[in-house]
Design a protein around this motif. Structure first.
Motif, mmCIF file in Angstrom:
data_model
loop_
_atom_site.group_PDB
_atom_site.id
_atom_site.type_symbol
_atom_site.label_atom_id
_atom_site.label_comp_id
_atom_site.label_asym_id
_atom_site.label_seq_id
_atom_site.Cartn_x
_atom_site.Cartn_y
_atom_site.Cartn_z
ATOM 1 N N THR A 31 29.660 -20.790 1.768
ATOM 2 C CA THR A 31 31.013 -20.568 1.047
ATOM 3 C C THR A 31 30.831 -20.604 -0.404
ATOM 4 N N TRP A 32 29.868 -21.395 -0.884
ATOM 5 C CA TRP A 32 29.502 -21.339 -2.338
ATOM 6 C C TRP A 32 28.493 -19.906 -2.602
ATOM 7 N N LEU A 33 27.899 -19.527 -1.826
ATOM 8 C CA LEU A 33 27.302 -18.111 -2.201
ATOM 9 C C LEU A 33 28.295 -16.937 -2.147
ATOM 10 N N GLN A 34 29.261 -17.167 -1.248
ATOM 11 C CA GLN A 34 30.625 -15.910 -1.126
ATOM 12 C C GLN A 34 31.285 -16.204 -2.567
ATOM 13 N N GLU A 35 31.569 -17.353 -2.858
ATOM 14 C CA GLU A 35 32.474 -17.554 -4.358
ATOM 15 C C GLU A 35 31.504 -16.989 -5.240
ATOM 16 N N ARG A 36 30.119 -17.167 -5.458
ATOM 17 C CA ARG A 36 29.452 -16.867 -6.604
ATOM 18 C C ARG A 36 29.446 -15.336 -6.402
ATOM 19 N N ARG A 37 29.215 -14.814 -5.221
ATOM 20 C CA ARG A 37 29.241 -13.275 -5.179
ATOM 21 C C ARG A 37 30.409 -12.735 -5.529
ATOM 22 N N ASN A 38 31.667 -13.146 -5.053
ATOM 23 C CA ASN A 38 32.878 -12.631 -5.545
ATOM 24 C C ASN A 38 33.049 -12.806 -7.266
ATOM 25 N N GLN A 39 32.702 -13.797 -7.472
ATOM 26 C CA GLN A 39 32.956 -14.000 -9.139
ATOM 27 C C GLN A 39 31.874 -12.872 -9.995
ATOM 28 N N ALA A 40 30.763 -12.694 -9.339
ATOM 29 C CA ALA A 40 29.739 -11.756 -10.077
ATOM 30 C C ALA A 40 30.541 -10.241 -9.872
ATOM 31 N N ALA A 41 30.922 -9.780 -8.578
ATOM 32 C CA ALA A 41 31.631 -8.627 -8.477
ATOM 33 C C ALA A 41 32.837 -8.397 -9.374
ATOM 34 N N GLY A 42 33.574 -9.677 -9.489
ATOM 35 C CA GLY A 42 34.714 -9.676 -10.112
ATOM 36 C C GLY A 42 34.595 -9.184 -11.794
ATOM 37 N N LYS A 43 33.542 -9.708 -12.251
ATOM 38 C CA LYS A 43 33.007 -9.504 -13.634
ATOM 39 C C LYS A 43 32.689 -8.119 -13.956
ATOM 40 N N ARG A 44 31.586 -7.640 -12.852
ATOM 41 C CA ARG A 44 31.321 -6.206 -13.092
ATOM 42 C C ARG A 44 32.490 -5.376 -12.970
ATOM 43 N N GLY A 45 33.561 -5.700 -11.969
ATOM 44 C CA GLY A 45 34.488 -4.762 -11.847
ATOM 45 C C GLY A 45 35.379 -4.779 -13.201
ATOM 46 N N GLU A 46 35.674 -5.900 -13.919
ATOM 47 C CA GLU A 46 36.356 -6.068 -14.997
ATOM 48 C C GLU A 46 35.700 -5.323 -16.399
ATOM 49 N N ALA A 47 34.203 -5.466 -16.126
ATOM 50 C CA ALA A 47 33.487 -4.649 -17.398
ATOM 51 C C ALA A 47 33.839 -3.211 -17.062
ATOM 52 N N ALA A 48 33.652 -2.874 -15.936
ATOM 53 C CA ALA A 48 33.875 -1.379 -15.726
ATOM 54 C C ALA A 48 35.263 -1.062 -15.954
ATOM 55 N N MET A 49 36.219 -1.694 -15.544
ATOM 56 C CA MET A 49 37.767 -1.397 -15.960
ATOM 57 C C MET A 49 37.744 -1.452 -17.741
ATOM 58 N N CYS A 50 37.340 -2.232 -18.202
ATOM 59 C CA CYS A 50 37.310 -2.122 -19.630
ATOM 60 C C CYS A 50 36.961 -0.971 -20.258
ATOM 61 N N ALA A 51 35.723 -0.592 -19.690
ATOM 62 C CA ALA A 51 35.060 0.791 -20.261
ATOM 63 C C ALA A 51 35.794 1.980 -19.983
ATOM 64 N N ALA A 52 36.481 1.738 -18.755
ATOM 65 C CA ALA A 52 37.003 3.020 -18.296
ATOM 66 C C ALA A 52 38.416 3.295 -19.015
ATOM 67 N N ALA A 53 38.969 1.987 -19.490
ATOM 68 C CA ALA A 53 40.167 2.081 -20.115
ATOM 69 C C ALA A 53 39.998 2.849 -21.486
ATOM 70 N N ARG A 54 38.938 2.773 -22.019
ATOM 71 C CA ARG A 54 38.844 3.671 -23.296
ATOM 72 C C ARG A 54 38.893 5.097 -23.346
ATOM 73 N N SER A 55 38.627 5.637 -21.970
ATOM 74 C CA SER A 55 38.541 7.007 -21.884
ATOM 75 C C SER A 55 39.327 7.530 -20.750
ATOM 76 N N LEU A 56 40.445 7.021 -20.580
ATOM 77 C CA LEU A 56 41.212 7.573 -19.300
ATOM 78 C C LEU A 56 41.964 8.786 -19.716
ATOM 79 N N PRO A 57 41.794 9.731 -19.016
ATOM 80 C CA PRO A 57 42.598 11.347 -19.331
ATOM 81 C C PRO A 57 44.068 11.155 -19.553
ATOM 82 N N GLN A 58 44.517 12.267 -20.319
ATOM 83 C CA GLN A 58 46.110 12.231 -20.474
ATOM 84 C C GLN A 58 46.441 13.006 -19.399
ATOM 85 N N PRO A 59 46.985 12.815 -18.404
ATOM 86 C CA PRO A 59 47.565 13.678 -17.290
ATOM 87 C C PRO A 59 48.934 14.545 -17.893
ATOM 88 N N VAL A 60 49.054 15.610 -17.311
ATOM 89 C CA VAL A 60 50.119 16.551 -17.617
ATOM 90 C C VAL A 60 51.234 16.089 -16.825
#
Length: 294
Positions: free
Chosen positions: A24-53
């Motif tokens: 359980t401890w390993l799964q929680e650490r893995r989920n936290q690490a994945a969440g941080k990676r996803g948050e960082a990727a989302m922050c980066a992507a938000a700066r360059s999202l296209p303007q749809p028509v």
């Protein structure tokens, strides 16, 4: 039995300590690490999202309001972008500062939504001082100071007229939100996003006695739509005064007062199959709804 020394732990306890607890401890650490990676990727992507028509018809409709801050700008951008994409039109966006936005955040929001209005903290504070002065509305103003989520109610409604739609930032749209899209065309009636069980500061029975009003079950403040024109702030101040002090600082204080207002307006819940509140990983395997609230 002579010479027998009992084990300090049962076999089940040993299995838990030696296998399940570390896993359980390993799964929680893995989920936290994945969440941080996803948050960082989302922050980066938000700066360059296209303007749809997109179309423009919703720009003439009621505003869609979001409250955001320095920690949530990327979520706000994804939520609003996905909402406009799902509706097929640009929306009359009004974005409110929770008091933490910096000039760089405001510039990012303006680049993402050139058609949006952004209300800064000084602008909001000046409006509240005029419409809800602390001397006349002490409980509501103290609740706003002590519980940031109260800004969803006060900052986005006090002194503002007409119908409006509110969206939490931690949501993504995946398909056409039919009820919301129809309401943008013809804003009649009030509705909210439902959740399993109640998220209130007390039981509905105790709140019924305090407010002299039946409280709707399962109100979630993630999506709210109603008209501000008949908003009775004095009655809401009275309701706030009837809450115990711990309840006024509770994380669900704003949701409780919104539940009271929605109950008075006989609001209806959105279809649960289309607007899903994700409380665990299991909620991510229920097909693709119009919206997921994370």
């Amino acid at each position: 039995m002579p010479g027998f020394t009992p084990l300090p732990f049962s076999p089940g306890r040993l299995l838990y300590l030696c296998f399940h607890a570390p896993l359980t401890w390993l799964q929680e650490r893995r989920n936290q690490a994945a969440g941080k990676r996803g948050e960082a990727a989302m922050c980066a992507a938000a700066r360059s999202l296209p303007q749809p028509v997109l179309g423009d018809w919703a720009l003439a409709g009621p505003p869609c309001r979001l409250l955001t801050g320095a920690r949530f700008v990327h979520q706000t951008i994804f939520c609003a972008k996905s909402f406009e994409w799902a509706c097929g039109t640009r929306v009359k966006l009004e974005i409110f500062d929770d008091g933490t936005l910096k000039p760089a955040h405001i510039a990012q929001l303006q680049r993402s939504f050139p058609h949006a209005t952004i209300q800064t903290e000084p602008e909001v504070a000046a409006r509240l001082d005029q419409v809800l002065p602390s001397g006349m509305f002490p409980h509501l103003r103290r609740m706003r100071d002590n519980q940031p989520l109260m800004r969803k109610m006060l900052d986005l409604r006090a002194g503002l007229s007409g119908p409006s739609l509110y969206l939490d930032s931690d949501m993504l749209f995946f398909a056409k939100p039919v009820r919301l899209r129809d309401w943008l065309r013809q804003p009649t009636g009030s509705f909210f996003m439902p959740q399993p069980g109640d998220g209130l500061v007390d039981t509905r029975e105790n709140l019924r006695r305090a407010f002299d009003q039946e409280i709707l079950p399962g109100v979630n403040g993630g999506i709210l739509a109603f008209d501000n024109d008949d908003f009775d702030w004095r009655a809401l101040e009275l309701a706030a005064s009837r809450l115990a002090e711990p309840a006024r600082t509770h994380k669900w204080a704003e949701q409780t007062l919104h539940a009271l207002l929605l109950s008075q307006r006989k609001a209806t819940p959105l279809p649960e199959a289309d607007y899903v509140l994700c409380s665990s990983r299991a909620d991510l395997h229920t097909g693709v709804p119009a919206l997921r609230h994370y």
